[in-house]
Design a protein around this motif. Structure first.
Motif, PDB file in Angstrom:
ATOM      1  N   MET A   1    -126.883 -31.507  63.742  1.00 10.23           N
ATOM      2  CA  MET A   1    -125.597 -32.276  64.254  1.00 10.23           C
ATOM      3  C   MET A   1    -124.635 -31.110  64.752  1.00 10.23           C
ATOM      4  SD  MET A   1    -123.542 -34.771  61.866  1.00 10.23           S
ATOM      5  CE  MET A   1    -123.567 -33.725  60.293  1.00 10.23           C
ATOM      6  N   THR A   2    -124.067 -31.348  65.785  1.00 10.24           N
ATOM      7  CA  THR A   2    -123.154 -30.319  66.514  1.00 10.24           C
ATOM      8  C   THR A   2    -121.931 -31.067  66.569  1.00 10.24           C
ATOM      9  OG1 THR A   2    -124.735 -29.168  67.836  1.00 10.24           O
ATOM     10  CG2 THR A   2    -122.637 -28.680  68.493  1.00 10.24           C
ATOM     11  N   HIS A   3    -120.912 -30.409  65.993  1.00  6.50           N
ATOM     12  CA  HIS A   3    -119.415 -30.911  66.205  1.00  6.50           C
ATOM     13  C   HIS A   3    -118.612 -30.424  67.413  1.00  6.50           C
ATOM     14  CE1 HIS A   3    -120.525 -32.715  62.319  1.00  6.50           C
ATOM     15  NE2 HIS A   3    -120.493 -31.532  61.705  1.00  6.50           N
ATOM     16  N   LEU A   4    -118.287 -31.137  68.101  1.00  5.80           N
ATOM     17  CA  LEU A   4    -117.448 -30.480  69.143  1.00  5.80           C
ATOM     18  C   LEU A   4    -115.986 -30.410  68.701  1.00  5.80           C
ATOM     19  CD1 LEU A   4    -118.947 -31.897  72.406  1.00  5.80           C
ATOM     20  CD2 LEU A   4    -119.279 -29.756  71.505  1.00  5.80           C
ATOM     21  N   THR A   5    -115.342 -29.437  68.508  1.00  2.00           N
ATOM     22  CA  THR A   5    -113.906 -29.077  68.515  1.00  2.00           C
ATOM     23  C   THR A   5    -113.168 -28.874  69.727  1.00  2.00           C
ATOM     24  OG1 THR A   5    -114.140 -26.727  67.884  1.00  2.00           O
ATOM     25  CG2 THR A   5    -114.691 -28.230  66.221  1.00  2.00           C
ATOM     26  N   PRO A   6    -111.899 -28.776  69.727  1.00  2.00           N
ATOM     27  CA  PRO A   6    -111.155 -28.417  70.691  1.00  2.00           C
ATOM     28  C   PRO A   6    -111.583 -27.018  71.084  1.00  2.00           C
ATOM     29  CG  PRO A   6    -109.714 -29.500  69.196  1.00  2.00           C
ATOM     30  CD  PRO A   6    -111.162 -29.438  68.594  1.00  2.00           C
ATOM     31  N   MET A   7    -111.707 -26.149  70.153  1.00  2.00           N
ATOM     32  CA  MET A   7    -112.171 -24.633  70.482  1.00  2.00           C
ATOM     33  C   MET A   7    -113.467 -24.556  71.109  1.00  2.00           C
ATOM     34  SD  MET A   7    -109.700 -24.911  68.150  1.00  2.00           S
ATOM     35  CE  MET A   7    -110.146 -25.454  66.923  1.00  2.00           C
ATOM     36  N   THR A   8    -114.646 -25.522  70.332  1.00  3.04           N
ATOM     37  CA  THR A   8    -115.972 -25.168  70.933  1.00  3.04           C
ATOM     38  C   THR A   8    -116.155 -25.936  72.229  1.00  3.04           C
ATOM     39  OG1 THR A   8    -116.616 -26.916  69.650  1.00  3.04           O
ATOM     40  CG2 THR A   8    -116.794 -24.855  68.680  1.00  3.04           C
ATOM     41  N   MET A   9    -115.567 -26.888  72.522  1.00  2.00           N
ATOM     42  CA  MET A   9    -115.533 -27.624  73.880  1.00  2.00           C
ATOM     43  C   MET A   9    -115.281 -26.742  74.829  1.00  2.00           C
ATOM     44  SD  MET A   9    -114.258 -31.512  73.009  1.00  2.00           S
ATOM     45  CE  MET A   9    -114.526 -31.923  74.732  1.00  2.00           C
ATOM     46  N   GLY A  10    -114.040 -26.116  74.779  1.00  2.00           N
ATOM     47  CA  GLY A  10    -113.739 -24.961  75.715  1.00  2.00           C
ATOM     48  C   GLY A  10    -114.747 -23.947  76.032  1.00  2.00           C
ATOM     49  N   GLN A  11    -115.435 -23.564  74.847  1.00  2.00           N
ATOM     50  CA  GLN A  11    -116.495 -22.492  75.062  1.00  2.00           C
ATOM     51  C   GLN A  11    -117.618 -23.186  75.876  1.00  2.00           C
ATOM     52  OE1 GLN A  11    -116.945 -21.259  70.976  1.00  2.00           O
ATOM     53  NE2 GLN A  11    -114.836 -20.320  71.121  1.00  2.00           N
ATOM     54  N   LYS A 249    -123.152 -29.136  58.417  1.00  2.00           N
ATOM     55  CA  LYS A 249    -122.856 -30.200  57.218  1.00  2.00           C
ATOM     56  C   LYS A 249    -121.393 -31.023  57.401  1.00  2.00           C
ATOM     57  CE  LYS A 249    -125.187 -27.769  53.488  1.00  2.00           C
ATOM     58  NZ  LYS A 249    -125.184 -27.175  52.293  1.00  2.00           N
ATOM     59  N   PRO A 250    -121.387 -32.332  57.318  1.00  2.00           N
ATOM     60  CA  PRO A 250    -120.147 -33.112  57.607  1.00  2.00           C
ATOM     61  C   PRO A 250    -119.039 -32.631  56.429  1.00  2.00           C
ATOM     62  CG  PRO A 250    -121.873 -34.554  56.397  1.00  2.00           C
ATOM     63  CD  PRO A 250    -122.462 -33.255  56.756  1.00  2.00           C
ATOM     64  N   ILE A 251    -117.805 -32.888  56.905  1.00  2.00           N
ATOM     65  CA  ILE A 251    -116.731 -32.517  55.913  1.00  2.00           C
ATOM     66  C   ILE A 251    -116.733 -33.216  54.488  1.00  2.00           C
ATOM     67  CG2 ILE A 251    -114.283 -32.998  55.817  1.00  2.00           C
ATOM     68  CD1 ILE A 251    -113.812 -32.284  58.802  1.00  2.00           C
ATOM     69  N   GLU A 257    -118.903 -31.058  47.404  1.00  2.00           N
ATOM     70  CA  GLU A 257    -119.466 -29.870  46.859  1.00  2.00           C
ATOM     71  C   GLU A 257    -118.445 -28.779  46.597  1.00  2.00           C
ATOM     72  OE1 GLU A 257    -121.914 -25.443  48.070  1.00  2.00           O
ATOM     73  OE2 GLU A 257    -121.858 -27.075  49.620  1.00  2.00           O
ATOM     74  N   PHE A 258    -117.394 -28.614  47.083  1.00  2.00           N
ATOM     75  CA  PHE A 258    -116.176 -27.825  46.911  1.00  2.00           C
ATOM     76  C   PHE A 258    -115.538 -28.210  45.354  1.00  2.00           C
ATOM     77  CE2 PHE A 258    -112.193 -25.893  46.337  1.00  2.00           C
ATOM     78  CZ  PHE A 258    -112.299 -24.710  47.186  1.00  2.00           C
ATOM     79  N   CYS A 259    -115.792 -29.667  45.144  1.00  2.00           N
ATOM     80  CA  CYS A 259    -114.982 -30.215  43.908  1.00  2.00           C
ATOM     81  C   CYS A 259    -115.948 -29.970  42.751  1.00  2.00           C
ATOM     82  CB  CYS A 259    -114.816 -31.483  44.224  1.00  2.00           C
ATOM     83  SG  CYS A 259    -113.295 -31.928  45.072  1.00  2.00           S
ATOM     84  N   SER A 260    -117.450 -29.958  43.103  1.00  2.00           N
ATOM     85  CA  SER A 260    -118.377 -29.800  42.171  1.00  2.00           C
ATOM     86  C   SER A 260    -118.314 -28.379  41.300  1.00  2.00           C
ATOM     87  CB  SER A 260    -119.828 -30.057  42.492  1.00  2.00           C
ATOM     88  OG  SER A 260    -120.228 -28.699  43.331  1.00  2.00           O
ATOM     89  N   TYR A 261    -117.556 -27.597  41.687  1.00  2.00           N
ATOM     90  CA  TYR A 261    -117.227 -26.303  41.289  1.00  2.00           C
ATOM     91  C   TYR A 261    -116.077 -26.212  40.472  1.00  2.00           C
ATOM     92  CZ  TYR A 261    -120.928 -24.865  44.665  1.00  2.00           C
ATOM     93  OH  TYR A 261    -122.067 -24.895  45.331  1.00  2.00           O
ATOM     94  N   GLN A 325    -113.501 -38.273  58.264  1.00  2.00           N
ATOM     95  CA  GLN A 325    -114.322 -38.420  59.407  1.00  2.00           C
ATOM     96  C   GLN A 325    -114.072 -36.900  60.330  1.00  2.00           C
ATOM     97  OE1 GLN A 325    -113.014 -41.781  61.063  1.00  2.00           O
ATOM     98  NE2 GLN A 325    -113.849 -43.039  59.615  1.00  2.00           N
ATOM     99  N   ASP A 326    -115.315 -36.417  60.688  1.00  2.00           N
ATOM    100  CA  ASP A 326    -115.216 -35.015  61.335  1.00  2.00           C
ATOM    101  C   ASP A 326    -114.384 -35.327  62.673  1.00  2.00           C
ATOM    102  OD1 ASP A 326    -117.820 -33.034  60.362  1.00  2.00           O
ATOM    103  OD2 ASP A 326    -117.353 -35.235  59.524  1.00  2.00           O
ATOM    104  N   ASP A 327    -114.812 -36.083  63.546  1.00  2.00           N
ATOM    105  CA  ASP A 327    -113.942 -36.431  64.771  1.00  2.00           C
ATOM    106  C   ASP A 327    -112.237 -36.061  64.479  1.00  2.00           C
ATOM    107  OD1 ASP A 327    -113.707 -38.905  63.861  1.00  2.00           O
ATOM    108  OD2 ASP A 327    -114.404 -39.745  65.660  1.00  2.00           O
ATOM    109  N   TYR A 328    -111.998 -37.089  63.426  1.00  2.00           N
ATOM    110  CA  TYR A 328    -110.521 -37.085  63.002  1.00  2.00           C
ATOM    111  C   TYR A 328    -110.014 -35.613  62.619  1.00  2.00           C
ATOM    112  CZ  TYR A 328    -106.709 -36.954  59.981  1.00  2.00           C
ATOM    113  OH  TYR A 328    -105.419 -36.725  59.266  1.00  2.00           O
TER     114      TYR A 328
END
Length: 470
Positions: A1-11, A249-251, A257-261, A325-328
Motif C-alpha cells: 500500500m503506497t500513501h500519496l502525501t502532498p510531499m511524495t506526490m510532488g516527488q 502500515k495504516p495510521i 500499536e503505540f498505545c499498546s506500549y 483515515q490516511d488521506d484525511y
C-alpha cells in the motif's frame, strides 16, 4: 500500500497539486476590521490574543482545540443523541470506538482534556511525587502541581533547539529518565507523562522505537506510562512517513500499536477527534479505573456521560473513525507544512521540522533585540493581529508561568508563537494570507520594543494576563 502525501506526490509526478478529501457544504462569514478597529480591539484585550472577541478576528489560529469543522456524518450523529442521565447509548458507542482504535480496557468520559488530567492527577499523585515527561504542557503540569507533584522534563536536548532537524524531537531521553528514577526512587514516580506529539516543542513526534524502549525501561522499575493522546493520530502520521518499517502500515494500526506500549491515556477530544467539546481518560489497570470512575461523579458528571451530552459523545465516536483515515491526515498535516514551507522560503525563523498541528514562529530569533522579560512572543502575537487580524498564541515565558517555589518567571529556551491550524476549516488561500502577514511583521521587526505585564492571574496566566506596550 503506497500513501500519496502532498510531499511524495510532488516527488513522484513533478509539479502536481493536491486537494483535501472533502468538499465544503456550509460556510461561516468572516470579516477583517480596519487598522483602527484592530488597534482598538487589541488594546481593549490588553494585548492578549485570548481576550479578543472572536468577531474581531479575521483568521483564527489561536488553537485547534474545539475549533474543527465537523463532518455531515458527525452532524447527523448529533441528532441521535441519547440524553438519558445514566446509561446513554452514545457512551457505549464512544467506549467501543476507544477500545477498538486505542486498545484500552476501561473508559471514563470527561468534558474535555483537562478534566481527564485532573482525574489522573487526583487519583495517582501524592505530595512529594515526581512526574517525568517529554516537556511540560501548561494544564497538565498545573494539575500535577496542584496534586502535590513536581514535573521533571526528560525530553531529548534536541527538542529545545528550534533549528535542529531531528525527526523525532518529542522522544524521551532514556538516560535522563533512568537517572531520575535512581535518584528519587520508583516509588516516588506515579507514572511517566508521555505526550504524543509534543505541543510546546512545536508539535514534535515520538518514535515507535522510543516508546518501545521506554516501555522496557519502565517495566524494569515498575513504573507506569500514561499518554497524552490528544494528537496521537498526527504522531502516527510522522511514524508512518519517517520511521523504518511503518511506511505501508495504516495510521489506525500505528495508533493502536503505540498505545499498546502504555498503560492508559487521557484525551482532549477537541483535537484529533474533530469535535467541538469532549474528552476521556482510558486505562488498562482496574485500580485507576475504579478511582477515576468514582472521582468523575464528583467533578464532571456520571460515569456514562462525564460532562458531555449524548450528542457530543456520538460526534466523538464518529470523529475517531474519520481522524484515523490516511488521506484525511495527509491533507491535514500537508496544509500545516504548506504554511511552513512558505515561511521557510522567506527565511523566517520557525521551529523545524514543522510539526503536525501548527507552525511555530521563533520569536526569540525574530525579536532578538527584545529580552525575554519583555515578552517577545506575546509581542509578536499582538503585532500579527495588528497587521492582519490574524489571531495566534504565545508559547513562551508567559505560558511557562512562575516557579511555585521562588515566584520568579520560568524562562524556557523556546519562545514561540503558535499558528495553529484548525482541522477542515481554512483553505490554501488563507494560508497564503497568513504567510504574507507574518512576512510583513517580520520585515518591521526592528521597530518593536516589547510589552510589560500589568495584570497577572494566579494560575495559567497566559489565558487572562494583560499587557501594555513599552
Amino acid at each position: 500500500m503506497t500513501h500519496l502525501t502532498p510531499m511524495t506526490m510532488g516527488q513522484q509526478f513533478g509539479r502536481r497539486s493536491w486537494a483535501e478529501p472533502w468538499k465544503i457544504k456550509m460556510v461561516e462569514p468572516i470579516r477583517l476590521l480596519d487598522r483602527a478597529g484592530r488597534e482598538r480591539a487589541i488594546a481593549e484585550a490588553g494585548y492578549n490574543t485570548f481576550l479578543l472577541r472572536s468577531e474581531d478576528v479575521y483568521i483564527d489560529l489561536l488553537t485547534d482545540s474545539g475549533t474543527n469543522a465537523m463532518s455531515d456524518r458527525q452532524w447527523a450523529g448529533m441528532m441521535l443523541g441519547d440524553e438519558a442521565y445514566a446509561g446513554s447509548r452514545n457512551f457505549y458507542h464512544l467506549e467501543a470506538a476507544v477500545q477498538k482504535h486505542y486498545g484500552y480496557k476501561y473508559l471514563v468520559p470527561t468534558h474535555q482534556g483537562r478534566g481527564a488530567e485532573h482525574l489522573i492527577s487526583k487519583a495517582l499523585i501524592k505530595p512529594g511525587d515526581v512526574i517525568p515527561g517529554n516537556m511540560y504542557f501548561t494544564t497538565t503540569r498545573l494539575h500535577q502541581e496542584l496534586a502535590g507533584g513536581t514535573f521533571v522534563d526528560v525530553i531529548i536536548d534536541e527538542a529545545h533547539d528550534p533549528a535542529n532537524l531531528h525527526p523525532f524531537k518529542g522522544n524521551v531521553d532514556l538516560g535522563k529518565l533512568e537517572d531520575l528514577i535512581k535518584r528519587v526512587g520508583p516509588e516516588k514516580i506515579p507514572y511517566v507523562s508521555l505526550a504524543g506529539t509534543v505541543n510546546m516543542a512545536g508539535g514534535q513526534p515520538v518514535s515507535m522505537a522510543n516508546v518501545k524502549a521506554l516501555r522496557s525501561l519502565c517495566d524494569r522499575y515498575g513504573v507506569r506510562i500514561y499518554l497524552d493522546a490528544t494528537r496521537l493520530a498526527e504522531n502516527a502520521w510522522f511514524i508512518q512517513q519517517r520511521e523504518e518499517g511503518y511506511r505501508d502500515k495504516p495510521i489506525a494500526a500505528i495508533v493502536k500499536e503505540f498505545c499498546s506500549y502504555t498503560d492508559g491515556a487521557w484525551m482532549s477530544a477537541k483535537k484529533d477527534h474533530l469535535a467541538n467539546i469532549g474528552g476521556w481518560l482510558a486505562m488498562n489497570h482496574e485500580d485507576l479505573y475504579e478511582t477515576a470512575r468514582n472521582l468523575v461523579v464528583i467533578y464532571e458528571g456520571l460515569h456514562t456521560y462525564g460532562g458531555m451530552a449524548g450528542r457530543d459523545m456520538e460526534a466523538l465516536a464518529i470523529g475517531i473513525e474519520e481522524a484515523l483515515q490516511d488521506d484525511y491526515m495527509s491533507a491535514r498535516i500537508g496544509q500545516v507544512h504548506y504554511l511552513g514551507e512558505l515561511l521557510s522560503d522567506w527565511n523566517i525563523p520557525i521551529v523545524k521540522p514543522v510539526g503536525g498541528h501548527a507552525v511555530f514562529l521563533d520569536a526569540k530569533a525574530i525579536y532578538a533585540h527584545i529580552p525575554q522579560d519583555r515578552f517577545p512572543a506575546q509581542t509578536l502575537a499582538a503585532q500579527l493581529y495588528l497587521d492582519s487580524g490574524i489571531r495566534s498564541m504565545e508559547r513562551g515565558v508567559v505560558s511557562a508561568g512562575r516557579d511555585p517555589v521562588t515566584g520568579e518567571h520560568r524562562y524556557p529556551k523556546l519562545e514561540l508563537v503558535r499558528l495553529t491550524i484548525p482541522r477542515r476549516v481554512y483553505t490554501q488561500a488563507h494560508m497564503d494570507v497568513v504567510a504574507e502577514a507574518v512576512k510583513a511583521v517580520y520585515d518591521e521587526r526592528e521597530k518593536v520594543r516589547g510589552l510589560r505585564m500589568v495584570y497577572e492571574p494566579k494560575y495559567l496566566r497566559f489565558f487572562q494576563a494583560r499587557f501594555e506596550p513599552l
